[in-house]
Design an enzyme around this catalytic site. Structure first.
Site, PDB file in Angstrom:
ATOM      1  N   LYS A  54       0.865  -1.179   0.000  1.00  0.00           N
ATOM      2  CA  LYS A  54       0.000   0.000   0.000  1.00  0.00           C
ATOM      3  C   LYS A  54       0.898   1.224   0.000  1.00  0.00           C
ATOM      4  CE  LYS A  54      -4.519   0.979   0.642  1.00  0.00           C
ATOM      5  NZ  LYS A  54      -5.723   0.255   0.237  1.00  0.00           N
TER       6      LYS A  54
ATOM      7  N   GLY B 274     -20.404   6.783   5.722  1.00  0.00           N
ATOM      8  CA  GLY B 274     -19.507   7.096   4.601  1.00  0.00           C
ATOM      9  C   GLY B 274     -20.156   6.670   3.305  1.00  0.00           C
TER      10      GLY B 274
ATOM     11  N   GLY C  28     -19.212   7.481   0.097  1.00  0.00           N
ATOM     12  CA  GLY C  28     -18.326   7.834  -1.014  1.00  0.00           C
ATOM     13  C   GLY C  28     -18.483   6.826  -2.136  1.00  0.00           C
ATOM     14  N   ASN C  29     -17.396   6.553  -2.821  1.00  0.00           N
ATOM     15  CA  ASN C  29     -17.438   5.659  -3.987  1.00  0.00           C
ATOM     16  C   ASN C  29     -18.074   4.310  -3.671  1.00  0.00           C
ATOM     17  OD1 ASN C  29     -16.184   7.301  -5.948  1.00  0.00           O
ATOM     18  ND2 ASN C  29     -14.240   6.992  -4.905  1.00  0.00           N
TER      19      ASN C  29
HETATM   20  P1  NAD Z   1     -14.301   7.660  -0.560  1.00  0.00           P
HETATM   21  O1  NAD Z   1     -13.250   8.628  -0.207  1.00  0.00           O
HETATM   22  O2  NAD Z   1     -14.928   7.736  -1.909  1.00  0.00           O
HETATM   23  O3  NAD Z   1     -15.478   7.729   0.511  1.00  0.00           O
HETATM   24  C1  NAD Z   1     -15.272   7.865   1.876  1.00  0.00           C
HETATM   25  C2  NAD Z   1     -16.433   8.701   2.399  1.00  0.00           C
HETATM   26  O4  NAD Z   1     -16.357   8.730   3.816  1.00  0.00           O
HETATM   27  C3  NAD Z   1     -16.416  10.149   1.915  1.00  0.00           C
HETATM   28  O5  NAD Z   1     -17.680  10.499   1.397  1.00  0.00           O
HETATM   29  C4  NAD Z   1     -16.070  10.934   3.179  1.00  0.00           C
HETATM   30  O6  NAD Z   1     -16.663  12.225   3.194  1.00  0.00           O
HETATM   31  C5  NAD Z   1     -16.652  10.046   4.242  1.00  0.00           C
HETATM   32  N1  NAD Z   1     -16.103  10.239   5.587  1.00  0.00           N
HETATM   33  C6  NAD Z   1     -14.816  10.508   5.955  1.00  0.00           C
HETATM   34  N2  NAD Z   1     -14.736  10.619   7.295  1.00  0.00           N
HETATM   35  C7  NAD Z   1     -15.984  10.403   7.779  1.00  0.00           C
HETATM   36  C8  NAD Z   1     -16.537  10.358   9.071  1.00  0.00           C
HETATM   37  N3  NAD Z   1     -15.798  10.588  10.148  1.00  0.00           N
HETATM   38  N4  NAD Z   1     -17.864  10.079   9.198  1.00  0.00           N
HETATM   39  C9  NAD Z   1     -18.632   9.858   8.124  1.00  0.00           C
HETATM   40  N5  NAD Z   1     -18.161   9.882   6.862  1.00  0.00           N
HETATM   41  C10 NAD Z   1     -16.854  10.152   6.699  1.00  0.00           C
HETATM   42  O7  NAD Z   1     -13.681   6.215  -0.289  1.00  0.00           O
HETATM   43  P2  NAD Z   1     -14.187   4.815  -0.860  1.00  0.00           P
HETATM   44  O8  NAD Z   1     -13.416   4.483  -2.080  1.00  0.00           O
HETATM   45  O9  NAD Z   1     -15.682   4.809  -0.892  1.00  0.00           O
HETATM   46  O10 NAD Z   1     -13.675   3.832   0.284  1.00  0.00           O
HETATM   47  C11 NAD Z   1     -14.336   3.769   1.546  1.00  0.00           C
HETATM   48  C12 NAD Z   1     -13.562   2.843   2.470  1.00  0.00           C
HETATM   49  O11 NAD Z   1     -13.474   1.555   1.889  1.00  0.00           O
HETATM   50  C13 NAD Z   1     -12.104   3.274   2.736  1.00  0.00           C
HETATM   51  O12 NAD Z   1     -11.746   2.907   4.045  1.00  0.00           O
HETATM   52  C14 NAD Z   1     -11.301   2.443   1.742  1.00  0.00           C
HETATM   53  O13 NAD Z   1      -9.991   2.227   2.164  1.00  0.00           O
HETATM   54  C15 NAD Z   1     -12.109   1.163   1.748  1.00  0.00           C
HETATM   55  N6  NAD Z   1     -11.965   0.385   0.526  1.00  0.00           N
HETATM   56  C16 NAD Z   1     -12.253   0.933  -0.671  1.00  0.00           C
HETATM   57  C17 NAD Z   1     -12.111   0.178  -1.827  1.00  0.00           C
HETATM   58  C18 NAD Z   1     -12.452   0.727  -3.177  1.00  0.00           C
HETATM   59  O14 NAD Z   1     -12.523  -0.060  -4.150  1.00  0.00           O
HETATM   60  N7  NAD Z   1     -12.705   2.009  -3.299  1.00  0.00           N
HETATM   61  C19 NAD Z   1     -11.651  -1.147  -1.739  1.00  0.00           C
HETATM   62  C20 NAD Z   1     -11.385  -1.687  -0.472  1.00  0.00           C
HETATM   63  C21 NAD Z   1     -11.534  -0.903   0.657  1.00  0.00           C
END
Ligand code: NAD
Length: 366
Positions: free
Chosen positions: A94, A194, A196-197
């Site tokens: 990572k 959360g 997000g994506n």
């Molecule tokens: P992202 O950045 O698109 O979304 C994260 C969301 O969490 C954002 O909307 C942000 O505003 C919100 N957030 C941050 N702090 C917060 C809090 N204290 N309370 C509430 N909301 C909060 O990220 P993502 O790609 O959706 O990934 C989310 C999680 O999943 C991360 O921990 C990431 O490491 C993990 N993950 C993602 C993937 C992937 O394919 N994107 C794969 C494996 C793991």
């Protein structure tokens, strides 16, 4: 950012790298600094027994360099377990870039980072994570071939998040089945933290399957948008953990299951996308177990993204990626039953399963 200055004597006592609790026998840690672009990054390569260390690049406004180091160590270790339990021929790695992705990121910084990735000659392969995008991966691809998650137009698999969300949904259903005797989510109260994506697509799957979804995020605009789109409720209280719910889905950042929250949680199931949800694996995992809360190990159920990007390396398409991701349901159920049988936590059971594969390969390599 404040950085403490240590005397040599203090430093020797601190053992800042090899002595870190999260160090866990990492093979290699690379500190990357490019003065001109302002890049400060750390690449962690945890274990390459099963293949090159693949894992995303997180850009985050860390409060200190220690926090960044600890995060990359925890995340790269998690990737080793994630790929191993998913049957992928990949090791764990990572990267973190220190800075606010919205304010500090520049093309020059991303290119400087790409040069560091290239210098590792494929021992580390990067991809998206929080704070990095498919566009960033495309830019990295102009410098090095050791990048995945590039856009479909360039022959990549695009944004892995929808596949991650699908896998989380599969793992969540398996955990619901284990806890409630059915994976029918109709009427189940689910809190998604959360959106997000990954979180947003998870909300889509949940609402399409009849769950009553409440969402929370620090991004108010996104909350309104997602609530409207999927008919989800916005959380307005001030202590999410103490709320009555069936399922808690952490999809923001890690370590939300910690000393402050673990005894308050009322959910029967915890299943979400965030990496490293348990602040201290054996402590908080054990408390959940003792309290009868079913925890779906994060590295197992959020593997959809890595399963998807692995297709770029071994040449399979999205149909195959989705098929493999669907299997997270079966693996999660198997792990939960095994944990019960052995009277261990699901996290422990999942780690054992991953370690078996790594140890078998180590023996073959001898
Ligand atoms: P992202 O950045 O698109 O979304 C994260 C969301 O969490 C954002 O909307 C942000 O505003 C919100 N957030 C941050 N702090 C917060 C809090 N204290 N309370 C509430 N909301 C909060 O990220 P993502 O790609 O959706 O990934 C989310 C999680 O999943 C991360 O921990 C990431 O490491 C993990 N993950 C993602 C993937 C992937 O394919 N994107 C794969 C494996 C793991």
């Amino acid at each position: 950012m404040t950085t403490k200055t240590y005397t040599l004597e203090e430093l020797q006592k601190t053992n800042p790298v090899f002595g870190q609790q999260s160090f866990d026998n990492h093979e290699q840690i690379v500190f990357c600094h490019d003065k001109e672009s302002g890049l400060k990054a750390i690449i962690g390569i945890h274990d390459t027994t099963l293949g090159p260390a693949l894992g995303g690049t997180r850009m985050w406004n860390y409060q200190s360099e220690w926090e960044a180091l600890n995060d990359v160590l925890r995340l790269s270790r998690g990737m080793t377990y994630k790929s191993a339990i998913s049957g992928l021929d990949l090791g764990g790695g990572k990267a973190v870039i220190i800075g606010d992705s919205k304010k500090d990121k520049t093309p020059e910084m991303i290119k400087a980072f790409a040069k560091y990735v290239d210098s590792l000659s494929g021992r580390y392969i990067t991809a998206e994570d929080v704070g990095s995008t498919t566009e960033d991966m495309d830019l990295i691809h102009t410098i090095t071939k050791h990048v995945t998650g590039i856009s479909k137009e360039l022959g990549g698999s695009g944004n892995p998040s929808p596949v991650t969300a699908y896998g989380v949904f599969m793992g969540l259903k398996a955990a619901a089945n284990y806890k409630y005797g059915s994976d029918n989510l109709e009427g189940k109260k689910v809190f998604v933290q959360g959106i997000g994506n990954v979180g947003e697509t998870l909300v889509k799957h949940l609402t399409e399957n009849g769950a009553i979804v409440t969402i929370t995020d620090i991004n108010k605009e996104k909350l309104e948008e997602v609530a409207k789109k999927y008919n989800a409720k916005i959380y307005t209280g001030n202590d999410l953990y103490a709320e009555e719910m069936d399922i808690y889905a952490p999809c923001a950042l890690g370590a939300t299951i910690n000393d402050d929250t673990v005894n308050k949680i009322k959910a029967g199931v915890i299943a979400g996308a965030a990496n490293n949800q348990l602040a201290v694996e054996n402590v908080h995992g054990k408390i959940l177990k003792d309290r009868g809360i079913v925890y779906a190990p994060d590295f197992l159920i959020n593997a959809g993204g890595i399963i998807n990007v692995f297709g770029e390396i071994v040449n399979y398409g999205q149909d195959e990626a989705l098929k493999r991701t669907e299997n997270i349901y079966n693996t999660a159920l198997e792990v939960l039953h095994h944990a019960k049988e052995k009277n261990i936590t699901p996290q422990h059971a999942a780690m054992q399963k991953a370690e078996e594969r790594i140890n078998k390969k180590k023996k073959e390599n001898k």
